[in-house]
Design a protein around this motif. Structure first.
Motif: not given
Length: 139
Positions: A58-60, A113-118
């Motif tokens: 999956i591309a975040p 940064t993962v959750a923030e990108t979503f």
């Protein structure tokens, strides 16, 4: 298919990817895909989602270079802990992505940064998602 892209900040791109390779080896794999224009192999660290007996990429950050290259090539290589494999990939339809993204966030949302990108790209259509199929180990 056109989706937005969130370029990583300099620190995440330059320092984060190097640090991730050192400290997140148990989580990250190296994805290599041939460039859709150059034909050269391009590599990037990725988290592979294992869910219900299937594996997904999956591309975040949205419509990344690796996701566009994988869409064009339909195959790539993964390496993790010294083991490599070649695989084929099938893009997951947008209607099937939301549950996969929820599980991805449960597993990897704690990483910087993962959750923030979503949060910045909340629409599942913004995140190219691929099912890994037809893999074979590299010798």
């Amino acid at each position: 298919m056109s989706a937005p892209y969130l370029p990583p900040p300099w620190g995440a791109r330059v320092i984060g990817n190097r640090m991730a390779k050192l400290f997140a080896r148990s989580v990250l794999s190296t994805l290599s895909v041939r460039g859709r224009t150059s034909g050269r192999w391009r590599s990037v660290p990725v988290a592979v989602l294992d869910h219900d007996g299937e594996r997904y990429l999956i591309a975040p950050r949205g419509n990344t270079e690796w996701s566009r290259n994988l869409r064009a090539a339909k195959s790539g290589r993964l390496q993790r802990k010294g083991r490599g494999e070649e695989f084929e990939a099938v893009e997951v339809p947008v209607a099937e992505r939301a549950p996969l993204i929820r599980v991805y966030l449960e597993q990897f949302g704690r990483f910087p940064t993962v959750a923030e990108t979503f949060r910045q790209l909340p629409d599942p259509a913004d995140h190219p998602t691929f099912r890994i199929v037809g893999s074979r180990e590299l010798g």
